[in-house]
Design a protein around this motif. Structure first.
Motif, PDB file in Angstrom:
ATOM      1  N   VAL A  18      36.063  42.878  51.619  1.00 59.98           N
ATOM      2  CA  VAL A  18      35.197  43.647  50.820  1.00 59.98           C
ATOM      3  C   VAL A  18      35.394  42.927  49.455  1.00 59.98           C
ATOM      4  O   VAL A  18      36.435  42.892  48.996  1.00 59.98           O
ATOM      5  CB  VAL A  18      35.550  45.182  50.680  1.00 59.98           C
ATOM      6  CG1 VAL A  18      34.754  45.733  49.603  1.00 59.98           C
ATOM      7  CG2 VAL A  18      35.273  45.824  52.132  1.00 59.98           C
ATOM      8  N   THR A  19      34.317  42.617  48.685  1.00 64.83           N
ATOM      9  CA  THR A  19      34.378  41.987  47.654  1.00 64.83           C
ATOM     10  C   THR A  19      34.082  43.247  46.598  1.00 64.83           C
ATOM     11  O   THR A  19      33.258  43.872  46.624  1.00 64.83           O
ATOM     12  CB  THR A  19      33.431  40.842  47.382  1.00 64.83           C
ATOM     13  OG1 THR A  19      33.420  39.781  48.455  1.00 64.83           O
ATOM     14  CG2 THR A  19      33.326  40.280  45.740  1.00 64.83           C
ATOM     15  N   VAL A  20      35.050  43.252  45.429  1.00 64.72           N
ATOM     16  CA  VAL A  20      34.850  44.215  44.368  1.00 64.72           C
ATOM     17  C   VAL A  20      33.902  43.414  43.343  1.00 64.72           C
ATOM     18  O   VAL A  20      34.365  42.410  42.900  1.00 64.72           O
ATOM     19  CB  VAL A  20      36.254  44.484  43.763  1.00 64.72           C
ATOM     20  CG1 VAL A  20      36.177  45.697  42.480  1.00 64.72           C
ATOM     21  CG2 VAL A  20      37.169  45.043  44.698  1.00 64.72           C
ATOM     22  N   PRO A  21      32.805  44.130  42.810  1.00 67.70           N
ATOM     23  CA  PRO A  21      32.074  43.634  41.992  1.00 67.70           C
ATOM     24  C   PRO A  21      32.533  43.385  40.808  1.00 67.70           C
ATOM     25  O   PRO A  21      33.535  44.245  40.495  1.00 67.70           O
ATOM     26  CB  PRO A  21      30.772  44.655  41.849  1.00 67.70           C
ATOM     27  CG  PRO A  21      30.998  45.363  43.288  1.00 67.70           C
ATOM     28  CD  PRO A  21      32.288  45.570  43.578  1.00 67.70           C
ATOM     29  N   VAL A  26      38.905  49.383  36.661  1.00 70.03           N
ATOM     30  CA  VAL A  26      39.929  49.600  37.321  1.00 70.03           C
ATOM     31  C   VAL A  26      40.892  50.414  36.307  1.00 70.03           C
ATOM     32  O   VAL A  26      41.242  49.764  35.427  1.00 70.03           O
ATOM     33  CB  VAL A  26      40.753  48.459  37.902  1.00 70.03           C
ATOM     34  CG1 VAL A  26      42.037  48.760  38.461  1.00 70.03           C
ATOM     35  CG2 VAL A  26      39.852  47.741  38.854  1.00 70.03           C
ATOM     36  N   ILE A  27      41.148  51.845  36.868  1.00 70.56           N
ATOM     37  CA  ILE A  27      41.958  52.616  35.792  1.00 70.56           C
ATOM     38  C   ILE A  27      43.382  52.297  36.097  1.00 70.56           C
ATOM     39  O   ILE A  27      44.014  52.741  37.240  1.00 70.56           O
ATOM     40  CB  ILE A  27      41.670  53.962  35.711  1.00 70.56           C
ATOM     41  CG1 ILE A  27      40.017  54.242  35.710  1.00 70.56           C
ATOM     42  CG2 ILE A  27      42.193  54.808  34.728  1.00 70.56           C
ATOM     43  CD1 ILE A  27      39.382  53.728  34.440  1.00 70.56           C
ATOM     44  N   ILE A  28      44.218  51.774  34.991  1.00 78.48           N
ATOM     45  CA  ILE A  28      45.701  51.375  34.981  1.00 78.48           C
ATOM     46  C   ILE A  28      46.451  52.354  34.330  1.00 78.48           C
ATOM     47  O   ILE A  28      46.055  52.732  33.280  1.00 78.48           O
ATOM     48  CB  ILE A  28      45.849  50.099  35.222  1.00 78.48           C
ATOM     49  CG1 ILE A  28      45.495  49.684  33.935  1.00 78.48           C
ATOM     50  CG2 ILE A  28      45.171  49.299  36.216  1.00 78.48           C
ATOM     51  CD1 ILE A  28      46.188  48.195  33.399  1.00 78.48           C
ATOM     52  N   ARG A  29      47.805  52.481  34.456  1.00 80.39           N
ATOM     53  CA  ARG A  29      48.635  52.627  33.817  1.00 80.39           C
ATOM     54  C   ARG A  29      49.910  51.759  33.446  1.00 80.39           C
ATOM     55  O   ARG A  29      50.209  51.026  34.518  1.00 80.39           O
ATOM     56  CB  ARG A  29      49.613  53.952  34.249  1.00 80.39           C
ATOM     57  CG  ARG A  29      50.781  54.628  33.144  1.00 80.39           C
ATOM     58  CD  ARG A  29      51.460  55.702  34.284  1.00 80.39           C
ATOM     59  NE  ARG A  29      52.181  55.052  35.188  1.00 80.39           N
ATOM     60  CZ  ARG A  29      52.330  55.647  36.254  1.00 80.39           C
ATOM     61  NH1 ARG A  29      51.454  56.676  36.867  1.00 80.39           N
ATOM     62  NH2 ARG A  29      53.172  54.903  37.338  1.00 80.39           N
ATOM     63  N   LEU A  30      50.277  51.498  32.211  1.00 76.45           N
ATOM     64  CA  LEU A  30      51.126  50.699  31.978  1.00 76.45           C
ATOM     65  C   LEU A  30      52.595  51.243  32.305  1.00 76.45           C
ATOM     66  O   LEU A  30      53.069  52.328  31.937  1.00 76.45           O
ATOM     67  CB  LEU A  30      51.430  50.020  30.454  1.00 76.45           C
ATOM     68  CG  LEU A  30      49.924  49.595  29.989  1.00 76.45           C
ATOM     69  CD1 LEU A  30      50.133  49.136  28.364  1.00 76.45           C
ATOM     70  CD2 LEU A  30      49.516  48.245  30.629  1.00 76.45           C
TER      71      LEU A  30
END
Length: 77
Positions: A18-21, A26-30
């Motif tokens: 699957v290719t992510v457009p 993309v919600i991240i946490r440091l």
């Protein structure tokens, strides 16, 4: 007596790639504080995805996935 469940089952993996457009959020946490006092361009730091990333109905990056990012530019304030 059934054996105790020791680990969570991994999410199902799609049968095909699957290719992510581009520009998909993309919600991240440091995992650590990033500071120009300690970090320079090229330094790497840990991140964790905080929300599932989906393409359609398929979760392609589950919440909790760990990753690594890189400081692209750092300058003194």
């Amino acid at each position: 007596m059934p054996a105790p469940l020791l680990a969570q089952q991994a999410p199902a993996i799609p049968d095909s790639l699957v290719t992510v457009p581009a520009l998909t959020p993309v919600i991240i946490r440091l995992d650590e504080e990033i500071s120009t006092a300690r970090h320079r361009s090229g330094d790497r730091f840990s991140i964790v995805v905080t929300e599932d990333v989906r393409v359609g109905e398929i979760v392609v990056i589950p919440a909790g996935s760990k990753g690594e990012d890189e400081v692209i530019h750092a300058a003194k304030p």
